[in-house]
Design a protein around this motif. Sequence first.
Motif, mmCIF file in Angstrom:
data_model
loop_
_atom_site.group_PDB
_atom_site.id
_atom_site.type_symbol
_atom_site.label_atom_id
_atom_site.label_comp_id
_atom_site.label_asym_id
_atom_site.label_seq_id
_atom_site.Cartn_x
_atom_site.Cartn_y
_atom_site.Cartn_z
ATOM 1 N N GLY A 205 3.554 -5.024 1.000
ATOM 2 C CA GLY A 205 3.369 -4.534 2.364
ATOM 3 C C GLY A 205 2.310 -3.449 2.446
ATOM 4 N N THR A 206 2.333 -2.506 1.471
ATOM 5 C CA THR A 206 1.311 -1.450 1.457
ATOM 6 C C THR A 206 -0.076 -2.045 1.248
ATOM 7 O OG1 THR A 206 2.961 0.050 0.519
ATOM 8 C CG2 THR A 206 0.653 0.713 0.358
ATOM 9 N N LYS A 207 -0.163 -3.049 0.368
ATOM 10 C CA LYS A 207 -1.449 -3.702 0.129
ATOM 11 C C LYS A 207 -1.962 -4.360 1.400
ATOM 12 C CE LYS A 207 -3.457 -7.509 -2.520
ATOM 13 N NZ LYS A 207 -3.176 -8.573 -3.527
ATOM 14 N N GLN A 208 -1.098 -5.092 2.082
ATOM 15 C CA GLN A 208 -1.510 -5.725 3.319
ATOM 16 C C GLN A 208 -1.908 -4.689 4.367
ATOM 17 O OE1 GLN A 208 -1.974 -8.920 3.873
ATOM 18 N NE2 GLN A 208 -1.332 -9.498 1.800
ATOM 19 N N LYS A 209 -1.154 -3.579 4.401
ATOM 20 C CA LYS A 209 -1.482 -2.519 5.352
ATOM 21 C C LYS A 209 -2.862 -1.931 5.061
ATOM 22 C CE LYS A 209 -0.038 2.116 6.727
ATOM 23 N NZ LYS A 209 0.908 3.213 6.465
ATOM 24 N N ASP A 210 -3.132 -1.616 3.765
ATOM 25 C CA ASP A 210 -4.435 -1.057 3.404
ATOM 26 C C ASP A 210 -5.564 -2.032 3.713
ATOM 27 O OD1 ASP A 210 -3.109 1.174 2.537
ATOM 28 O OD2 ASP A 210 -3.088 0.573 0.417
ATOM 29 N N ILE A 211 -5.317 -3.323 3.428
ATOM 30 C CA ILE A 211 -6.348 -4.320 3.714
ATOM 31 C C ILE A 211 -6.640 -4.391 5.201
ATOM 32 C CG2 ILE A 211 -6.832 -6.804 3.659
ATOM 33 C CD1 ILE A 211 -5.351 -6.941 1.015
#
Length: 369
Positions: A205-211
């Motif tokens: 989720g954090t990765k998707q948010k940062d992307i």
Amino acid sequence: MDPVVIPILVAAIVVVFLVAATVRIVPQARRYNIERFGRYRRTLQPGLNFVLPVADRVNTKLDVREQVYSSDPKPVITEDNLVVNIDTVLYYQITDPRAAAYEVADYLHAIDQLTVTTLRNVIGSMDLEGTLTSREEINARLRAVLDDATGKWGIRVNRVEIKAIDPPNTIKEAMEKQMRAERDKRAAILHAEGERQAKILTAEGTKQKDILEAQGTQQAMILRADGESKAVELVFQSVHRNNADAKVLAYKYLETLPHLAQSDNNTFWVIPGELTEAIRTVTSAFGDQASGTGPPPGAQRADATDADASDKDHVGAPEVEANSTLALDAVAAADEAAKQAAVAVSDAKAEAEAAGEARLPGRPSASDT
């Protein structure tokens, strides 16, 4: 009483007794062993049977239905020298009443003792863990041994089951602790798996948010750059469309200089080399506006040529000669513009130095050096 009646009554009683002694009624699923003068004669089948009175007698009455016999707990030693108490349940059936009555004195006691000895032989070759987990194997081995031994007794062993295996109390406590430890282990593993899955999902989720945030920032920067590009293009087109002269551009250039040091990230400020040319242009502009009439175009070109030649010799503020055609108000305007530019430059440098000292307390300022 008539003497004739008494013999008749006696004879009748004797006949009834003989008939009762001759007839034998055997219930279903029962077998009677008949002995004549103490010797086995035959086995009566269910129904109406006749025997010889006084000579024949019923020795044993047997039930040929399948019977269930539960033995008492018997201590058995395992291969790892642990004493366990084992209860067995035996299912048997009498197939030969004569052999069951005459081949063994007490077939139940014989079966019980044979079960105990066979069970000790089987369990003696297994450890406690194998004993607790191999009931089917133990039952099959017991049944094979008992069926072979009881066949000559006229008994068929249909099934042998271990009802209970009771280890010592210390072993029970150890087993309970082991089971509790196994459950705690499984619970810890499941908890760790849950935390691992939660962390993986959180990381994804954090990765998707940062992307998504990076993509949003990229799109915003692209749109902002496009807007600025279009704005610069419109300004450039407007300047060229209105044919702005160098005086207006120089004045706007001087207005922009004080804003160069307003950013917090500036630690020093560089004065551009075109400052003198801009001041000269503004001075000329103010001089033309004050006098109301400017020099002819040819004179302007000549002055520009002379100014370029003088700039090649030295760099600095323009000097006004005594015999110059500029009016006194133009000179004053030029001096005022130069003073304002110098003040703006000094203010900008002071602000830049103050900002640098505020961010770096241990660094010496430019005024100290």
